[in-house]
Write a protein that holds these residues in place. Structure first.
Motif, PDB file in Angstrom:
ATOM      1  N   VAL A  75      -1.662  -2.038  -5.578  1.00 27.46           N
ATOM      2  CA  VAL A  75      -3.075  -1.687  -5.622  1.00 27.46           C
ATOM      3  C   VAL A  75      -3.897  -2.964  -5.441  1.00 27.46           C
ATOM      4  N   LEU A  76      -4.681  -3.018  -4.368  1.00 28.29           N
ATOM      5  CA  LEU A  76      -5.529  -4.178  -4.102  1.00 28.29           C
ATOM      6  C   LEU A  76      -6.922  -4.008  -4.685  1.00 28.29           C
ATOM      7  N   LEU A  77      -7.373  -2.755  -4.775  1.00 28.21           N
ATOM      8  CA  LEU A  77      -8.691  -2.468  -5.325  1.00 28.21           C
ATOM      9  C   LEU A  77      -8.661  -1.031  -5.818  1.00 28.21           C
ATOM     10  N   GLY A  78      -9.059  -0.813  -7.057  1.00 31.81           N
ATOM     11  CA  GLY A  78      -8.963   0.530  -7.606  1.00 31.81           C
ATOM     12  C   GLY A  78     -10.063   0.853  -8.593  1.00 31.81           C
ATOM     13  N   ASN A  79      -9.937   2.046  -9.176  1.00 35.22           N
ATOM     14  CA  ASN A  79     -10.866   2.527 -10.195  1.00 35.22           C
ATOM     15  C   ASN A  79     -12.304   2.617  -9.672  1.00 35.22           C
TER      16      ASN A  79
ATOM     17  N   SER B  72       4.816  -9.264   8.693  1.00 35.77           N
ATOM     18  CA  SER B  72       4.134  -8.811   7.477  1.00 35.77           C
ATOM     19  C   SER B  72       3.893  -7.311   7.645  1.00 35.77           C
ATOM     20  N   PRO B  73       4.933  -6.493   7.471  1.00 34.84           N
ATOM     21  CA  PRO B  73       4.825  -5.068   7.807  1.00 34.84           C
ATOM     22  C   PRO B  73       4.080  -4.270   6.736  1.00 34.84           C
ATOM     23  N   TYR B  74       2.810  -4.617   6.559  1.00 29.25           N
ATOM     24  CA  TYR B  74       2.007  -4.008   5.509  1.00 29.25           C
ATOM     25  C   TYR B  74       1.113  -2.916   6.090  1.00 29.25           C
ATOM     26  N   VAL B  75       1.061  -1.812   5.382  1.00 28.31           N
ATOM     27  CA  VAL B  75       0.218  -0.670   5.732  1.00 28.31           C
ATOM     28  C   VAL B  75      -0.786  -0.481   4.595  1.00 28.31           C
ATOM     29  N   TYR B  76      -2.055  -0.477   4.955  1.00 24.64           N
ATOM     30  CA  TYR B  76      -3.130  -0.340   3.970  1.00 24.64           C
ATOM     31  C   TYR B  76      -3.690   1.075   4.052  1.00 24.64           C
ATOM     32  N   VAL B  77      -3.810   1.733   2.912  1.00 25.02           N
ATOM     33  CA  VAL B  77      -4.400   3.073   2.876  1.00 25.02           C
ATOM     34  C   VAL B  77      -5.399   3.137   1.734  1.00 25.02           C
ATOM     35  N   VAL B  78      -6.388   3.996   1.903  1.00 24.37           N
ATOM     36  CA  VAL B  78      -7.362   4.253   0.850  1.00 24.37           C
ATOM     37  C   VAL B  78      -7.319   5.749   0.560  1.00 24.37           C
ATOM     38  N   TYR B  79      -7.303   6.091  -0.750  1.00 24.47           N
ATOM     39  CA  TYR B  79      -7.228   7.504  -1.098  1.00 24.47           C
ATOM     40  C   TYR B  79      -7.785   7.761  -2.490  1.00 24.47           C
ATOM     41  N   ASN B  80      -8.035   9.048  -2.751  1.00 24.41           N
ATOM     42  CA  ASN B  80      -8.541   9.484  -4.044  1.00 24.41           C
ATOM     43  C   ASN B  80      -7.393   9.911  -4.944  1.00 24.41           C
ATOM     44  N   TYR B  81      -7.540   9.632  -6.219  1.00 26.33           N
ATOM     45  CA  TYR B  81      -6.541   9.974  -7.221  1.00 26.33           C
ATOM     46  C   TYR B  81      -7.276  10.318  -8.515  1.00 26.33           C
ATOM     47  N   THR B  82      -6.551  10.832  -9.491  1.00 25.11           N
ATOM     48  CA  THR B  82      -7.150  11.211 -10.764  1.00 25.11           C
ATOM     49  C   THR B  82      -6.645  10.292 -11.858  1.00 25.11           C
TER      50      THR B  82
ATOM     51  N   ARG C 270      -1.685  -1.228  -0.717  1.00 25.49           N
ATOM     52  CA  ARG C 270      -0.869  -1.797   0.351  1.00 25.49           C
ATOM     53  C   ARG C 270       0.575  -1.367   0.164  1.00 25.49           C
ATOM     54  N   TYR C 271       1.175  -0.818   1.222  1.00 25.35           N
ATOM     55  CA  TYR C 271       2.591  -0.454   1.232  1.00 25.35           C
ATOM     56  C   TYR C 271       3.351  -1.366   2.191  1.00 25.35           C
ATOM     57  N   THR C 272       4.644  -1.465   1.987  1.00 30.22           N
ATOM     58  CA  THR C 272       5.517  -2.240   2.874  1.00 30.22           C
ATOM     59  C   THR C 272       6.369  -1.272   3.694  1.00 30.22           C
ATOM     60  N   TYR C 273       6.319  -1.450   4.998  1.00 29.65           N
ATOM     61  CA  TYR C 273       7.019  -0.560   5.924  1.00 29.65           C
ATOM     62  C   TYR C 273       8.387  -1.106   6.286  1.00 29.65           C
ATOM     63  N   SER C 274       9.404  -0.244   6.274  1.00 28.74           N
ATOM     64  CA  SER C 274      10.740  -0.577   6.762  1.00 28.74           C
ATOM     65  C   SER C 274      11.023   0.258   8.000  1.00 28.74           C
ATOM     66  N   ALA C 275      11.124  -0.415   9.157  1.00 29.37           N
ATOM     67  CA  ALA C 275      11.432   0.295  10.395  1.00 29.37           C
ATOM     68  C   ALA C 275      12.836   0.868  10.360  1.00 29.37           C
ATOM     69  N   ALA C 276      13.777   0.132   9.766  1.00 29.51           N
ATOM     70  CA  ALA C 276      15.172   0.583   9.727  1.00 29.51           C
ATOM     71  C   ALA C 276      15.324   1.842   8.889  1.00 29.51           C
ATOM     72  N   ALA C 277      14.639   1.883   7.736  1.00 32.88           N
ATOM     73  CA  ALA C 277      14.764   3.027   6.834  1.00 32.88           C
ATOM     74  C   ALA C 277      13.728   4.110   7.114  1.00 32.88           C
ATOM     75  N   GLY C 278      12.664   3.749   7.840  1.00 32.69           N
ATOM     76  CA  GLY C 278      11.600   4.712   8.078  1.00 32.69           C
ATOM     77  C   GLY C 278      10.858   5.078   6.809  1.00 32.69           C
ATOM     78  N   THR C 279      10.537   4.064   6.000  1.00 40.30           N
ATOM     79  CA  THR C 279       9.930   4.320   4.700  1.00 40.30           C
ATOM     80  C   THR C 279       8.747   3.391   4.446  1.00 40.30           C
ATOM     81  N   LEU C 280       7.907   3.791   3.522  1.00 37.30           N
ATOM     82  CA  LEU C 280       6.862   2.971   2.952  1.00 37.30           C
ATOM     83  C   LEU C 280       7.128   2.838   1.461  1.00 37.30           C
ATOM     84  N   THR C 281       7.271   1.610   0.990  1.00 30.21           N
ATOM     85  CA  THR C 281       7.624   1.378  -0.401  1.00 30.21           C
ATOM     86  C   THR C 281       6.753   0.263  -0.973  1.00 30.21           C
ATOM     87  N   ALA C 282       7.033  -0.091  -2.232  1.00 32.40           N
ATOM     88  CA  ALA C 282       6.402  -1.219  -2.927  1.00 32.40           C
ATOM     89  C   ALA C 282       4.881  -1.137  -2.924  1.00 32.40           C
ATOM     90  N   PRO C 283       4.293  -0.034  -3.415  1.00 30.18           N
ATOM     91  CA  PRO C 283       2.829   0.058  -3.423  1.00 30.18           C
ATOM     92  C   PRO C 283       2.201  -1.015  -4.298  1.00 30.18           C
TER      93      PRO C 283
END
Length: 465
Positions: free
Chosen positions: A144-148, A108-118, A129-142
């Motif tokens: 939003v678990l909790l926002g606003n 379950s290669p999930y990376v959780y981040v919290v940040y400010n946006y407008t 929550r982002y999904t990490y690909s070790a082969a591609a070296g990317t974080l994709t498929a954001p």
């Protein structure tokens, strides 16, 4: 619990790595009891390091406030940039903040981040929550678990922490709306608890609510000890920065209480509102940030205590725990020449990694800032020092077929299965004292199961029929 598959890691990108095959030059040394701790730079030319997390892949995961998420090789200092968030708002104290990794990261290669946006011209905060690909070296498929969540350019928190029970904690600041810290219908001034899919745990203190604790001003440090105890660091106003022991459902007083319940009005409020007093406070304030637990034999005098990264006072504090973790003893400060310290993590080898925050608008950066600093006892010999600290564990059944259970004495930081040639075939980060090993797909034969915890490292054979 499902098994984790190891991944082949290829890629690297910039930030002035150190030579892979040589020991980094010492920037300074200092004594901790009879131990000499050496400080060196792992990576340089960073920008406001906000979070450092030691991952189950044995890399350091880093956030920088302007929006970049990276992996850092602890052997070489190479920084692999994975993603710069397209919608982050890095203004004042806002921007990309905390990060956490799913405890079963390889499956379950999930990376959780919290940040400010407008949004609609207003500053907000969200957990993604982002999904990490070790082969591609990317974080994709954001996702939003909790926002606003209301935010301002200060008092946004926010630290993330996955607990041993597999739930996720997220701290939030009061966003300069002080009364909201006491309003349990608001998400500001809280520590929130969610399942890893973003749903609300059925056993939360307030049914149907993510609120875990309330009455917080701006908590920016969070750590769980192997015995399950939780601690946080919190910024006070012009007085009473705090270290708190976190207990579900408790009120931590803000804004009605600053520090201890030691004024008449505060004592009345505390008695009526289930307020948990802090373990210790600082006046004048020191600006406490990242918080971790150290229990490794490499630096014996730090064992069993908390380590706190400090911004305003630009120091690393050791906070010994006393009375079964219900009190903090006299703190000792180290490192006063590297500026503002915000992020901290500890490796399974007992090395401490600190992230400086001198480019956050309040520091005085030097040419190499910001940096990840490594604090280590270079005289420490792991095999000899750990011989008496191996965490005993059981595997059953053994021999096994499709699955086996590992029973641990304390929560482990890492578990790996390797073949006799040393090739890792399964890795995971256990979330409790009993861990199921999924052995499907492995050939019959003998394997080695290695467990790492704060008590040390131990290995046992596992026979697969």
């Amino acid at each position: 619990m499902k098994h984790l598959r190891s991944a082949t890691l290829v890629f690297w990108a910039a930030a002035l790595p150190l030579a892979a095959c040589s020991q980094a030059p010492a920037l300074t040394t200092f004594p901790v009891g009879a131990t000499t701790v050496t400080v060196s730079a792992l990576a340089t030319n960073l920008n406001t390091v906000w979070e450092l997390v030691w991952g189950p892949d044995n890399y350091i995961w880093m956030t920088e406030r302007y929006g970049r998420i990276s992996r850092v090789d602890p052997a070489t200092g190479q920084v692999q940039a994975l993603l710069t968030l397209p919608d982050v708002t890095p203004t004042g104290e806002s921007g990309l903040l905390g990060l956490a990794l799913h405890p079963q990261f390889a499956i379950s290669p999930y990376v959780y981040v919290v940040y400010n946006y407008t949004a609609s011209g207003a500053l907000r905060e969200k957990l993604v929550r982002y999904t990490y690909s070790a082969a591609a070296g990317t974080l994709t498929a954001p996702l939003v678990l909790l926002g606003n969540i209301d935010a301002t350019t200060s008092h946004s928190g926010s630290r993330l922490l996955v607990l041993a029970d597999g739930t996720l904690l997220m701290t939030t600041g009061d966003a300069q709306q002080q009364p909201q810290a006491q309003n349990t219908a608001s998400l500001n001034g809280k520590i929130l608890r969610l399942n890893l899919d973003g749903s609300i745990p059925a056993n939360n203190s307030i049914a149907g609510s993510p609120v875990y604790t309330f009455g917080h001003r701006n908590p920016q440090g969070l750590v769980q000890l192997p015995d399950g105890s939780l601690y946080s660091s919190e910024h006070g106003p012009a007085n009473d920065d705090e270290i708190n022991k976190i207990e579900p459902g408790r009120n931590y007083g803000w804004p009605n209480v600053e520090g201890y319940c030691n004024l008449a009005a505060e004592a009345t409020f505390c008695a009526a509102n289930n307020v948990r007093e802090p373990l210790t406070t600082w006046t004048p304030t020191i600006a406490p940030a990242g918080l971790t637990y150290y229990n490794h034999p490499a630096i014996p005098d730090w064992r069993g205590g908390l380590l706190l990264a400090v911004l305003k006072n630009a120091t690393l504090l050791h906070l010994p725990l006393a009375a079964g973790g219900q009190a903090v003893g006299t703190s000792t400060g180290y490192l006063s020449t590297f500026g503002r310290l915000r992020a901290i993590c500890v490796s399974p080898q007992g090395k401490v990694y600190l992230g400086t925050s001198n480019r956050d608008g309040r520091g005085a950066p030097v040419a190499t800032d910001d940096r990840i600093l490594v604090l280590e006892n270079r005289a420490y010999v792991p095999s000899a020092a750990r011989a008496e600290n191996k965490p005993a564990f059981d595997i059953f059944p053994n021999p096994a077929r499709r699955q086996a259970t590992v029973r641990l004495p304390v929560v482990a930081t890492h578990l790996a299965i390797s073949d006799l040639a040393g090739h890792v075939v399964r890795t995971l980060q256990p979330a409790g004292l009993e861990t199921e090993l999924d052995l499907n797909g492995l050939r019959a034969g003998t394997y080695l199961v290695q467990v790492e915890s704060h008590a040390g490292r131990a290995t046992r054979k596992l026979v697969l029929e």
